[in-house]
Design a protein around this motif. Structure first.
Motif, PDB file in Angstrom:
ATOM      1  N   ASP A  77       0.839  -1.192   0.000  1.00  0.00           N
ATOM      2  CA  ASP A  77       0.000   0.000   0.000  1.00  0.00           C
ATOM      3  C   ASP A  77       0.880   1.250   0.000  1.00  0.00           C
ATOM      4  O   ASP A  77       2.116   1.160   0.040  1.00  0.00           O
ATOM      5  CB  ASP A  77      -0.945  -0.007   1.207  1.00  0.00           C
ATOM      6  N   ALA A  78       0.235   2.405  -0.019  1.00  0.00           N
ATOM      7  CA  ALA A  78       0.972   3.667  -0.103  1.00  0.00           C
ATOM      8  C   ALA A  78       1.862   3.893   1.120  1.00  0.00           C
ATOM      9  O   ALA A  78       2.988   4.396   0.992  1.00  0.00           O
ATOM     10  CB  ALA A  78       0.006   4.828  -0.265  1.00  0.00           C
ATOM     11  N   ASP A  79       1.377   3.538   2.297  1.00  0.00           N
ATOM     12  CA  ASP A  79       2.177   3.742   3.507  1.00  0.00           C
ATOM     13  C   ASP A  79       3.473   2.941   3.456  1.00  0.00           C
ATOM     14  O   ASP A  79       4.557   3.447   3.791  1.00  0.00           O
ATOM     15  CB  ASP A  79       1.363   3.329   4.739  1.00  0.00           C
ATOM     16  N   ALA A  80       3.372   1.695   3.037  1.00  0.00           N
ATOM     17  CA  ALA A  80       4.568   0.846   2.929  1.00  0.00           C
ATOM     18  C   ALA A  80       5.509   1.389   1.858  1.00  0.00           C
ATOM     19  O   ALA A  80       6.742   1.316   2.000  1.00  0.00           O
ATOM     20  CB  ALA A  80       4.160  -0.585   2.597  1.00  0.00           C
ATOM     21  N   PHE A  81       4.923   1.957   0.814  1.00  0.00           N
ATOM     22  CA  PHE A  81       5.744   2.527  -0.250  1.00  0.00           C
ATOM     23  C   PHE A  81       6.565   3.694   0.295  1.00  0.00           C
ATOM     24  O   PHE A  81       7.770   3.777   0.052  1.00  0.00           O
ATOM     25  CB  PHE A  81       4.861   3.005  -1.406  1.00  0.00           C
ATOM     26  N   TYR A  82       5.925   4.591   1.025  1.00  0.00           N
ATOM     27  CA  TYR A  82       6.621   5.762   1.548  1.00  0.00           C
ATOM     28  C   TYR A  82       7.761   5.355   2.477  1.00  0.00           C
ATOM     29  O   TYR A  82       8.837   5.965   2.475  1.00  0.00           O
ATOM     30  CB  TYR A  82       5.645   6.657   2.305  1.00  0.00           C
ATOM     31  N   VAL A  83       7.528   4.341   3.306  1.00  0.00           N
ATOM     32  CA  VAL A  83       8.546   3.893   4.250  1.00  0.00           C
ATOM     33  C   VAL A  83       9.822   3.480   3.524  1.00  0.00           C
ATOM     34  O   VAL A  83      10.942   3.776   3.958  1.00  0.00           O
ATOM     35  CB  VAL A  83       8.014   2.719   5.105  1.00  0.00           C
ATOM     36  N   ALA A  84       9.671   2.801   2.395  1.00  0.00           N
ATOM     37  CA  ALA A  84      10.830   2.357   1.637  1.00  0.00           C
ATOM     38  C   ALA A  84      11.376   3.462   0.733  1.00  0.00           C
ATOM     39  O   ALA A  84      12.594   3.574   0.536  1.00  0.00           O
ATOM     40  CB  ALA A  84      10.462   1.137   0.792  1.00  0.00           C
ATOM     41  N   TYR A  85      10.474   4.271   0.203  1.00  0.00           N
ATOM     42  CA  TYR A  85      10.861   5.272  -0.797  1.00  0.00           C
ATOM     43  C   TYR A  85      11.746   6.372  -0.223  1.00  0.00           C
ATOM     44  O   TYR A  85      12.705   6.796  -0.868  1.00  0.00           O
ATOM     45  CB  TYR A  85       9.602   5.892  -1.404  1.00  0.00           C
ATOM     46  N   ASP A  86      11.436   6.843   0.964  1.00  0.00           N
ATOM     47  CA  ASP A  86      12.196   7.961   1.533  1.00  0.00           C
ATOM     48  C   ASP A  86      13.696   7.670   1.616  1.00  0.00           C
ATOM     49  O   ASP A  86      14.515   8.449   1.115  1.00  0.00           O
ATOM     50  CB  ASP A  86      11.631   8.340   2.902  1.00  0.00           C
ATOM     51  N   PRO A  87      14.113   6.554   2.237  1.00  0.00           N
ATOM     52  CA  PRO A  87      15.564   6.269   2.270  1.00  0.00           C
ATOM     53  C   PRO A  87      16.113   5.898   0.888  1.00  0.00           C
ATOM     54  O   PRO A  87      17.280   6.170   0.591  1.00  0.00           O
ATOM     55  CB  PRO A  87      15.683   5.100   3.250  1.00  0.00           C
ATOM     56  N   ALA A  88      15.263   5.284   0.047  1.00  0.00           N
ATOM     57  CA  ALA A  88      15.704   4.900  -1.301  1.00  0.00           C
ATOM     58  C   ALA A  88      16.066   6.141  -2.105  1.00  0.00           C
ATOM     59  O   ALA A  88      17.108   6.181  -2.781  1.00  0.00           O
ATOM     60  CB  ALA A  88      14.593   4.119  -2.011  1.00  0.00           C
ATOM     61  N   PHE A  89      15.229   7.150  -2.045  1.00  0.00           N
ATOM     62  CA  PHE A  89      15.459   8.387  -2.777  1.00  0.00           C
ATOM     63  C   PHE A  89      16.658   9.135  -2.204  1.00  0.00           C
ATOM     64  O   PHE A  89      17.493   9.670  -2.954  1.00  0.00           O
ATOM     65  CB  PHE A  89      14.209   9.269  -2.715  1.00  0.00           C
ATOM     66  N   THR A  90      16.768   9.149  -0.881  1.00  0.00           N
ATOM     67  CA  THR A  90      17.880   9.846  -0.225  1.00  0.00           C
ATOM     68  C   THR A  90      19.226   9.245  -0.611  1.00  0.00           C
ATOM     69  O   THR A  90      20.204   9.972  -0.832  1.00  0.00           O
ATOM     70  CB  THR A  90      17.718   9.783   1.306  1.00  0.00           C
ATOM     71  N   ASP A  91      19.289   7.937  -0.742  1.00  0.00           N
ATOM     72  CA  ASP A  91      20.567   7.275  -1.025  1.00  0.00           C
ATOM     73  C   ASP A  91      21.018   7.387  -2.475  1.00  0.00           C
ATOM     74  O   ASP A  91      22.143   6.980  -2.800  1.00  0.00           O
ATOM     75  CB  ASP A  91      20.494   5.800  -0.611  1.00  0.00           C
TER      76      ASP A  91
END
Length: 295
Positions: free
Chosen positions: A252-266
């Motif tokens: 779902d969207a919540d799980a996506f955000y949890v992974a996306y934030d560090p993914a984008f930062t790195d």
């Protein structure tokens, strides 16, 4: 590009203008008038149809940088110029004219790929250089024109020197650049048109899947390059790839955000500066990229 038109020599016009100028000034100004006439004649001699542009040509537009064009002024690359052709390709001949938007959509996708073959390190581009392209118009399409010329053009002013770099780069530099370029191409080429993940979870997951695959390939390439900083970057990108995969598999969207934030930062370009320096590549993050990761 524009409709094909018969070539009309301007040499005669330039000569007449020069003669009139010389006759209208005093003797002390004749030299200046002659020099001006020579400059004008040189410019005319350098005119070339946009249909005959070649990769590597440095040029100045004869009109506005954007809009319909018939000719450009070809100049030596060591002279100040507004643009350089860095790629070209032909569109499908079997189709009807896809419209201005359709042609632009193809060029938007293909030109970055073609340009990176000629100038792989986008960080080394002159400040203010942006990717433009000459494409067929509806009228020229009807005559068989399918050529697209991809150019880096100065949005303001000019630059000097050729942007050619692909053949002079070392194997490890090319390996790094090809992998890095593929990551950011996967990111932006698959960007959803929706601002919120909740509005297009499938689209955002598809983007994450593409970025993860590009990162896997990039990390593999970096494994064959020696260097302390390259090794550190490889570790960072390995972690990033894992988070992009989690985002791609999010329920779902919540799980996506949890992974996306560090993914984008790195994959923040600033994290690659030290490795780029170690490899002898440009180290100044382009302004548009810096702005995105600055939040």
């Amino acid at each position: 590009m524009a409709v094909r038109t018969p070539y009309r020599s301007l040499r005669g016009i330039s000569a007449v203008a020069a003669l009139l100028a010389i006759g209208a000034v005093g003797c002390s100004d004749v030299s200046d008038a002659v020099d001006s006439a020579k400059d004008g004649a040189k410019k005319v001699a350098r005119q070339r149809s946009v249909f005959s542009l070649d990769i590597g040509d440095c040029y100045n537009p004869t009109g506005k940088a954007e809009g319909t064009a018939y000719t450009v002024e070809i100049v030596p690359c060591d002279e100040a110029h507004a643009g350089q052709v860095v790629g070209e390709f032909a569109m499908d001949k079997g189709k009807e004219y896809p419209g201005d938007a359709g042609v632009s959509a193809v060029a938007d996708t293909r030109c970055p790929v073609e340009a990176q073959k000629y100038a792989p390190d986008t960080w080394a581009l002159p400040k203010g250089a942006a990717l433009f392209y000459y494409t067929p118009t509806k009228e020229s399409w009807a005559t068989g024109d399918r050529a697209v010329s991809c150019t880096y053009t100065a949005e303001k002013g000019t630059f000097s020197g050729s942007l050619a770099a692909g053949k002079s780069l070392k194997p490890e530099q090319l390996t790094y650049l090809n992998g890095s370029n593929a990551v950011y191409e996967a990111l932006w080429a698959n960007q959803s048109e929706k601002d919120a993940v909740e509005e297009d979870l499938a689209g955002y997951k598809a983007q994450a899947k593409a970025v993860a695959a590009a990162l896997d390939a990039h990390v593999k390439g970096l494994g064959g390059i020696q260097g302390t900083e390259v090794g550190k970057l490889r570790s960072t990108l390995t972690k990033a790839a894992g988070n992009w995969k989690k985002a791609a598999d999010a329920a779902d969207a919540d799980a996506f955000y949890v992974a996306y934030d560090p993914a984008f930062t790195d994959i923040d370009p600033n994290k690659s500066v030290a490795a780029r320096k170690e490899l002898g590549l440009a180290t100044t993050v382009p302004a548009d990229e810096a702005e995105v990761w600055a939040g």
